[in-house]
Design an enzyme around this catalytic site. Structure first.
Site, PDB file in Angstrom:
ATOM      1  N   LEU A 151       9.707  -3.764  28.158  1.00  0.00           N
ATOM      2  CA  LEU A 151       8.561  -3.771  27.237  1.00  0.00           C
ATOM      3  C   LEU A 151       8.260  -2.358  26.759  1.00  0.00           C
ATOM      4  CD1 LEU A 151       6.156  -6.137  29.252  1.00  0.00           C
ATOM      5  CD2 LEU A 151       8.092  -6.735  27.765  1.00  0.00           C
ATOM      6  N   GLU A 153       5.406   0.182  25.177  1.00  0.00           N
ATOM      7  CA  GLU A 153       3.948   0.250  25.043  1.00  0.00           C
ATOM      8  C   GLU A 153       3.552   0.112  23.576  1.00  0.00           C
ATOM      9  OE1 GLU A 153       2.878   3.381  28.591  1.00  0.00           O
ATOM     10  OE2 GLU A 153       1.395   2.964  27.040  1.00  0.00           O
ATOM     11  N   LYS A 202      18.202  -1.559  34.436  1.00  0.00           N
ATOM     12  CA  LYS A 202      16.953  -1.105  33.791  1.00  0.00           C
ATOM     13  C   LYS A 202      16.954   0.415  33.676  1.00  0.00           C
ATOM     14  CE  LYS A 202      12.639  -0.549  32.622  1.00  0.00           C
ATOM     15  NZ  LYS A 202      11.878  -1.056  31.504  1.00  0.00           N
ATOM     16  N   PHE A 247      16.399   5.274  17.755  1.00  0.00           N
ATOM     17  CA  PHE A 247      16.346   6.336  18.782  1.00  0.00           C
ATOM     18  C   PHE A 247      17.199   7.532  18.400  1.00  0.00           C
ATOM     19  CE2 PHE A 247      13.737   4.925  22.376  1.00  0.00           C
ATOM     20  CZ  PHE A 247      13.310   3.738  21.803  1.00  0.00           C
ATOM     21  N   ALA A 250      14.808  12.939  15.640  1.00  0.00           N
ATOM     22  CA  ALA A 250      14.630  14.256  16.294  1.00  0.00           C
ATOM     23  C   ALA A 250      13.164  14.655  16.231  1.00  0.00           C
ATOM     24  CB  ALA A 250      15.490  15.291  15.578  1.00  0.00           C
ATOM     25  N   GLY A 255       8.170  11.063  25.775  1.00  0.00           N
ATOM     26  CA  GLY A 255       7.103  11.164  26.768  1.00  0.00           C
ATOM     27  C   GLY A 255       6.797   9.765  27.256  1.00  0.00           C
ATOM     28  N   CYS A 258       7.339   5.865  31.054  1.00  0.00           N
ATOM     29  CA  CYS A 258       8.621   5.280  31.481  1.00  0.00           C
ATOM     30  C   CYS A 258       9.792   6.241  31.449  1.00  0.00           C
ATOM     31  CB  CYS A 258       8.920   4.045  30.642  1.00  0.00           C
ATOM     32  SG  CYS A 258       7.746   2.754  30.989  1.00  0.00           S
TER      33      CYS A 258
END
Ligand code: UDX
Length: 433
Positions: A151, A153, A202, A247, A250, A255, A258
């Site tokens: 999940l 946030e 994970k 992802f 840049a 942060g 996780c």
């Protein structure tokens, strides 16, 4: 099916709400009586879109209840999810005290056959530890399954309702069948494997996502040396289906609650087995350096002195959440405040400065983005909140003492702010002298 969820943070609450949404009867349990009382009033303490609506809709029907009494909650329950926190210990390994306490409590409270499903991100071998702890507490038939959550946030309920895959780590056929029945409405791949593989998968997933971010941040550094644009380079990379476009943004780096925790825990697991995970070490180091580099560039370009005033847009670790945990924005602010700068910060979800030592008296949180930039020597965009993109930059320029913008997320790159008369500094957007 009647389900219990132990631990009502963003993972547990989103899981409880999501399972209720697909038709299960859910009882959420937490040791925090204030949190449980608020949830009974359908008050959601965390910033998770959609959860409050589920509480309001399901509450009156009794299909989603909350309690502090685990024994009562486990009555006639077939599946119990553990969604408690696993914060970092000083050596980086996951602190399992909450998981162990919850496991003992479930063992002591259970009153019939039960499938215990661990969703918390835990070191490899924890499912077996949970089994041993419960065995000490009960003679009832039970099984433990590792079922890690993926999940994000701010999108947790969406991610519960639309999983890209479900991972089931167990060797107990009867328990696997029951959990597959619970997850039957989800039309996504369901991967069956050992608990060890599920637990490591994970960490591996989060470690790889963190590596993608640190990799593109290193490429951004090279871009600044050779005069390339990291946005263009990332676009080319992302067009390759083996890499994918996500992802590869840049900026200040990752942060949150996780990636920092999970990369350190994975590093700790490798260390426990005397494996030198040097690639992961570099991912962590690059991430720490990225925010230091950004803060140093601000101080150098501003020729900052004590009392230099900077405006900050964004405090949270990413947009869409109110979470400040290991936020790169807060780390940058700390460096600037310690250097004596005066900081006026605005964030849509943060109403007071992050708790901190003496430097925090140099940080004020203001009510709006334009208030923050008034009389500022520079504006720092540190979190990519959508509202920042379409602000009237003529008005921003009118208010600022010096029209200089440092964009830690390259979020305003397409606004071509030089045309408004700003000096605009991004991350990896061409040669930086
Ligand atoms: C992450 C994983 O995505 C999720 O699958 C896991 O279950 C929990 O950890 P989360 O921490 O909520 O979720 O946030 P995410 O959206 O992944 O972003 C993590 C951090 O990386 C943020 O600080 C974000 O700003 C940063 N990031 C993300 C980048 O710096 N660049 C990117 O391209 C993407």
């Amino acid at each position: 099916m009647r389900v219990c969820v132990v631990g009502l943070g963003y993972c547990g609450l989103a899981t409880a709400a999501g399972l209720c949404q697909i038709g299960h009867e859910v009882i959420g349990v937490d040791v925090d009586s204030e949190k449980v009382a608020a949830l009974k009033r359908a008050e959601v303490m965390i910033h998770e879109p959609g959860v409050a609506a589920v509480l309001n809709e399901a509450g009156p029907s009794g299909r989603l209840r909350f309690s502090t009494d685990l024994t009562e909650a486990l009555h006639a329950v077939q599946v119990c999810f553990l969604c408690v926190g696993t914060p970092s210990l000083p050596d980086g390994l996951a602190d399992l005290r909450q998981v162990e306490t919850a496991a003992r409590a479930v063992g002591a409270a259970m009153n019939g056959e039960l499938v215990v499903v661990n969703k918390s991100t835990v070191p490899v071998g924890t499912a077996r530890r949970i089994r041993d702890l419960i065995t000490q507490q009960t003679k009832e038939r039970f099984a433990v399954i590792s079922n890690p959550e993926f999940l994000r946030e701010g999108q947790a309920l969406n991610d519960v309702l639309h999983p890209e895959r479900i991972v089931i780590g167990s060797s107990e056929e009867w328990a696997i069948k029951l959990l597959l029945r619970l997850y039957e409405p989800f039309n996504c791949p369901k991967f069956l494997m050992s608990p060890e593989s599920a637990e490591l998968a994970k960490y591996a997933a989060n470690g790889f996502l963190a590596a993608k971010i640190s990799f593109i941040n290193e490429i951004a550094q090279i871009c600044e040396c050779v005069g390339a644009n990291v946005l263009d380079v990332a676009r080319v990379m992302g067009a390759d289906s083996r890499i994918g476009p996500y992802f590869l943004e840049a900026g200040l780096g990752y942060g949150g609650s996780c990636f920092p925790k999970d990369t350190r825990a994975l590093q700790g697991i490798a260390g426990q087995h005397h494996h030198d995970f040097s690639l992961l070490e570099a991912v962590i180091e690059v991430n720490a350096r990225q925010r230091q580099r950004f803060a140093r560039r601000v101080l150098e370009k501003l020729k900052a002195s004590a009392g230099t005033r900077v405006a900050v847009w964004g405090l949270t670790f990413k947009a869409g959440t109110d979470d400040l945990r290991e936020s790169a924005a807060v780390d940058v602010i700390k460096i600037l405040a310690v250097a004596g700068l005066r900081i006026y910060a605005y964030d849509p979800t943060v109403k007071r400065p992050p708790p901190g030592p003496w430097w925090s008296d140099r940080v004020s949180v203001v009510a709006g983005p334009l208030e923050a930039v008034t009389e500022a020597d520079a504006l720092l965009l540190l979190t990519a909140w959508p509202e920042f993109h379409d602000i009237d930059f003529n008005e921003v320029k009118r208010r600022m003492k010096t029209p200089m913008i440092f964009d830690g997320r390259n979020f305003l790159a397409d606004r071509q702010l030089e045309k408004f008369g700003f000096t605009y500094v991004g991350v990896g957007l061409g040669r930086v002298v």
